[in-house]
Design a protein around this motif. Sequence first.
Motif, PDB file in Angstrom:
ATOM      1  N   GLU A  63       0.823  -1.212   0.000  1.00  0.00           N
ATOM      2  CA  GLU A  63       0.000   0.000   0.000  1.00  0.00           C
ATOM      3  C   GLU A  63       0.855   1.258   0.000  1.00  0.00           C
ATOM      4  OE1 GLU A  63      -3.448   2.222   2.715  1.00  0.00           O
ATOM      5  OE2 GLU A  63      -2.857   0.160   3.156  1.00  0.00           O
ATOM      6  N   LYS A  64       1.869   1.266   0.836  1.00  0.00           N
ATOM      7  CA  LYS A  64       2.779   2.411   0.909  1.00  0.00           C
ATOM      8  C   LYS A  64       3.555   2.564  -0.397  1.00  0.00           C
ATOM      9  CE  LYS A  64       6.021   4.340   4.303  1.00  0.00           C
ATOM     10  NZ  LYS A  64       6.731   4.024   5.575  1.00  0.00           N
ATOM     11  N   LEU A  65       3.906   1.440  -1.012  1.00  0.00           N
ATOM     12  CA  LEU A  65       4.620   1.477  -2.288  1.00  0.00           C
ATOM     13  C   LEU A  65       3.745   2.079  -3.381  1.00  0.00           C
ATOM     14  CD1 LEU A  65       7.205   0.641  -3.842  1.00  0.00           C
ATOM     15  CD2 LEU A  65       6.092  -1.545  -4.313  1.00  0.00           C
ATOM     16  N   ILE A  66       2.487   1.676  -3.433  1.00  0.00           N
ATOM     17  CA  ILE A  66       1.562   2.206  -4.449  1.00  0.00           C
ATOM     18  C   ILE A  66       1.395   3.712  -4.287  1.00  0.00           C
ATOM     19  CG2 ILE A  66      -0.858   2.204  -5.189  1.00  0.00           C
ATOM     20  CD1 ILE A  66      -0.875  -0.822  -4.482  1.00  0.00           C
ATOM     21  N   MET A  67       1.221   4.168  -3.056  1.00  0.00           N
ATOM     22  CA  MET A  67       1.077   5.610  -2.814  1.00  0.00           C
ATOM     23  C   MET A  67       2.346   6.365  -3.190  1.00  0.00           C
ATOM     24  SD  MET A  67      -2.007   5.703  -1.893  1.00  0.00           S
ATOM     25  CE  MET A  67      -2.092   7.447  -1.495  1.00  0.00           C
ATOM     26  N   SER A  68       3.497   5.748  -2.953  1.00  0.00           N
ATOM     27  CA  SER A  68       4.770   6.405  -3.268  1.00  0.00           C
ATOM     28  C   SER A  68       5.033   6.447  -4.766  1.00  0.00           C
ATOM     29  CB  SER A  68       5.926   5.677  -2.555  1.00  0.00           C
ATOM     30  OG  SER A  68       5.790   5.764  -1.156  1.00  0.00           O
ATOM     31  N   ILE A  69       4.486   5.487  -5.507  1.00  0.00           N
ATOM     32  CA  ILE A  69       4.597   5.535  -6.968  1.00  0.00           C
ATOM     33  C   ILE A  69       3.812   6.732  -7.502  1.00  0.00           C
ATOM     34  CG2 ILE A  69       3.945   4.373  -9.121  1.00  0.00           C
ATOM     35  CD1 ILE A  69       4.490   1.705  -7.656  1.00  0.00           C
ATOM     36  N   GLN A  70       2.618   6.947  -6.959  1.00  0.00           N
ATOM     37  CA  GLN A  70       1.799   8.065  -7.407  1.00  0.00           C
ATOM     38  C   GLN A  70       2.384   9.402  -6.964  1.00  0.00           C
ATOM     39  OE1 GLN A  70      -2.058   6.224  -5.859  1.00  0.00           O
ATOM     40  NE2 GLN A  70      -2.741   7.193  -7.761  1.00  0.00           N
ATOM     41  N   LYS A  71       2.845   9.457  -5.718  1.00  0.00           N
ATOM     42  CA  LYS A  71       3.423  10.686  -5.171  1.00  0.00           C
ATOM     43  C   LYS A  71       4.765  10.354  -4.535  1.00  0.00           C
ATOM     44  CE  LYS A  71      -0.993  13.013  -4.308  1.00  0.00           C
ATOM     45  NZ  LYS A  71      -1.837  13.691  -3.296  1.00  0.00           N
ATOM     46  N   PRO A  72       5.836  10.313  -5.340  1.00  0.00           N
ATOM     47  CA  PRO A  72       7.153   9.944  -4.811  1.00  0.00           C
ATOM     48  C   PRO A  72       7.584  10.876  -3.679  1.00  0.00           C
ATOM     49  CG  PRO A  72       7.162   9.916  -7.208  1.00  0.00           C
ATOM     50  CD  PRO A  72       5.867  10.540  -6.793  1.00  0.00           C
ATOM     51  N   PRO A  73       8.272  10.334  -2.668  1.00  0.00           N
ATOM     52  CA  PRO A  73       8.695  11.144  -1.519  1.00  0.00           C
ATOM     53  C   PRO A  73       9.953  11.967  -1.795  1.00  0.00           C
ATOM     54  CG  PRO A  73       9.365   8.870  -1.200  1.00  0.00           C
ATOM     55  CD  PRO A  73       8.582   8.903  -2.488  1.00  0.00           C
ATOM     56  N   PHE A  74      10.296  12.154  -3.063  1.00  0.00           N
ATOM     57  CA  PHE A  74      11.461  12.953  -3.458  1.00  0.00           C
ATOM     58  C   PHE A  74      11.085  13.708  -4.726  1.00  0.00           C
ATOM     59  CE2 PHE A  74      11.917   8.391  -4.304  1.00  0.00           C
ATOM     60  CZ  PHE A  74      11.740   8.362  -5.678  1.00  0.00           C
ATOM     61  N   ARG A  75      11.810  14.757  -5.031  1.00  0.00           N
ATOM     62  CA  ARG A  75      11.454  15.631  -6.153  1.00  0.00           C
ATOM     63  C   ARG A  75      12.262  15.360  -7.409  1.00  0.00           C
ATOM     64  NH1 ARG A  75      11.147  21.794  -4.491  1.00  0.00           N
ATOM     65  NH2 ARG A  75      10.412  21.829  -6.650  1.00  0.00           N
ATOM     66  N   LYS A  76      13.455  14.773  -7.238  1.00  0.00           N
ATOM     67  CA  LYS A  76      14.329  14.553  -8.398  1.00  0.00           C
ATOM     68  C   LYS A  76      14.775  13.104  -8.483  1.00  0.00           C
ATOM     69  CE  LYS A  76      16.257  19.100  -9.367  1.00  0.00           C
ATOM     70  NZ  LYS A  76      17.510  19.840  -9.688  1.00  0.00           N
ATOM     71  N   GLU A  88       3.421  11.790 -14.432  1.00  0.00           N
ATOM     72  CA  GLU A  88       2.451  11.319 -13.454  1.00  0.00           C
ATOM     73  C   GLU A  88       1.446  10.336 -14.046  1.00  0.00           C
ATOM     74  OE1 GLU A  88      -0.745  13.137 -10.185  1.00  0.00           O
ATOM     75  OE2 GLU A  88       0.405  14.473 -11.494  1.00  0.00           O
ATOM     76  N   LYS A  89       0.963  10.606 -15.256  1.00  0.00           N
ATOM     77  CA  LYS A  89      -0.036   9.715 -15.863  1.00  0.00           C
ATOM     78  C   LYS A  89       0.552   8.335 -16.150  1.00  0.00           C
ATOM     79  CE  LYS A  89       0.665  11.476 -20.599  1.00  0.00           C
ATOM     80  NZ  LYS A  89       1.266  10.252 -21.153  1.00  0.00           N
ATOM     81  N   ASP A  90       1.846   8.277 -16.465  1.00  0.00           N
ATOM     82  CA  ASP A  90       2.500   6.988 -16.688  1.00  0.00           C
ATOM     83  C   ASP A  90       2.740   6.258 -15.370  1.00  0.00           C
ATOM     84  OD1 ASP A  90       2.513   7.585 -19.365  1.00  0.00           O
ATOM     85  OD2 ASP A  90       4.580   8.303 -19.379  1.00  0.00           O
ATOM     86  N   ARG A  91       3.093   7.018 -14.324  1.00  0.00           N
ATOM     87  CA  ARG A  91       3.278   6.406 -13.002  1.00  0.00           C
ATOM     88  C   ARG A  91       1.965   5.805 -12.500  1.00  0.00           C
ATOM     89  NH1 ARG A  91       5.646  11.377 -11.499  1.00  0.00           N
ATOM     90  NH2 ARG A  91       4.070  11.618  -9.863  1.00  0.00           N
ATOM     91  N   PHE A  92       0.861   6.454 -12.854  1.00  0.00           N
ATOM     92  CA  PHE A  92      -0.437   5.946 -12.420  1.00  0.00           C
ATOM     93  C   PHE A  92      -0.698   4.551 -12.989  1.00  0.00           C
ATOM     94  CE2 PHE A  92      -5.047   5.440 -13.046  1.00  0.00           C
ATOM     95  CZ  PHE A  92      -5.466   5.525 -11.726  1.00  0.00           C
ATOM     96  N   GLN A  93      -0.256   4.300 -14.206  1.00  0.00           N
ATOM     97  CA  GLN A  93      -0.447   2.979 -14.808  1.00  0.00           C
ATOM     98  C   GLN A  93       0.329   1.908 -14.037  1.00  0.00           C
ATOM     99  OE1 GLN A  93      -2.678   2.331 -17.256  1.00  0.00           O
ATOM    100  NE2 GLN A  93      -3.183   4.512 -17.015  1.00  0.00           N
ATOM    101  N   LEU A  94       1.539   2.264 -13.587  1.00  0.00           N
ATOM    102  CA  LEU A  94       2.323   1.319 -12.780  1.00  0.00           C
ATOM    103  C   LEU A  94       1.650   1.097 -11.427  1.00  0.00           C
ATOM    104  CD1 LEU A  94       4.900  -0.395 -12.453  1.00  0.00           C
ATOM    105  CD2 LEU A  94       6.050   1.656 -11.572  1.00  0.00           C
ATOM    106  N   ALA A  95       1.175   2.177 -10.803  1.00  0.00           N
ATOM    107  CA  ALA A  95       0.466   2.063  -9.530  1.00  0.00           C
ATOM    108  C   ALA A  95      -0.788   1.216  -9.697  1.00  0.00           C
ATOM    109  CB  ALA A  95       0.116   3.447  -8.992  1.00  0.00           C
TER     110      ALA A  95
END
Length: 218
Positions: A63-76, A88-95
């Motif tokens: 669950e934490k991994l899925i949320m981090s894929i959508q909103k990574p805890p780092f900027r770069k 972001e739209k591509d990360r959503f497909q992975l999530a």
Amino acid sequence: SLGAPDLDYESNTEVITEQITGTVGALLELVGVKEDPIRSREAILLANIFEFYWRKKSDLDLEKLIMSIQKPPFRKMGVFDVDAFYPEKDRFQLALAFNSLVASPNFQSWLQGEKLDVDGLLYTKEGKPRHCIFYLAHLSDRERMYFVTLLLEKVSIWVRRQTGTTSLRAILYFDEVFSFMPPVAEPPSKRPLIMLLKQARAFGLGVVLVTQNPVDID
């Protein structure tokens, strides 16, 4: 089983990085992502997420991994902004792929049972030695690869925590090793298995591989 390894990150960076690589490769295999398990942007994103949390000794779960894929805890990632490197739209497909896995009724059994802790597998709470049998015949090929890789990575970390010894502490017996260490491919299970064959005996772990066909093994 995505918990942070019980090792100091700074003094064991190489070991933990290898575990991250194997775990990420197994996860991508589980959801059917066929990209390069090391150099693809999917693998790089997941590896960075694991590194971020494990450096802080913070455990991960799906669950934490899925949320981090959508909103990574780092900027770069490298020199690029996350959204430029992996929109972001591509990360959503992975999530979504991981979420579909978690939502599947067939996957619920993966979220139950004993913790994948090597000390707990080898000894009871009273300190009595025991053996554990992991039966995989009912699993799909992807699920087998995922579990075997995760188990081997956990065993590798356990081995690194041991002191050198001339006597055996434990034996890892692997029946039907076909497809887990092939000579012409690099599945996620291969790297930790070869590492154990090369180094584990010095720390008290014997490894026995069984196959009906010697060309199954690199």
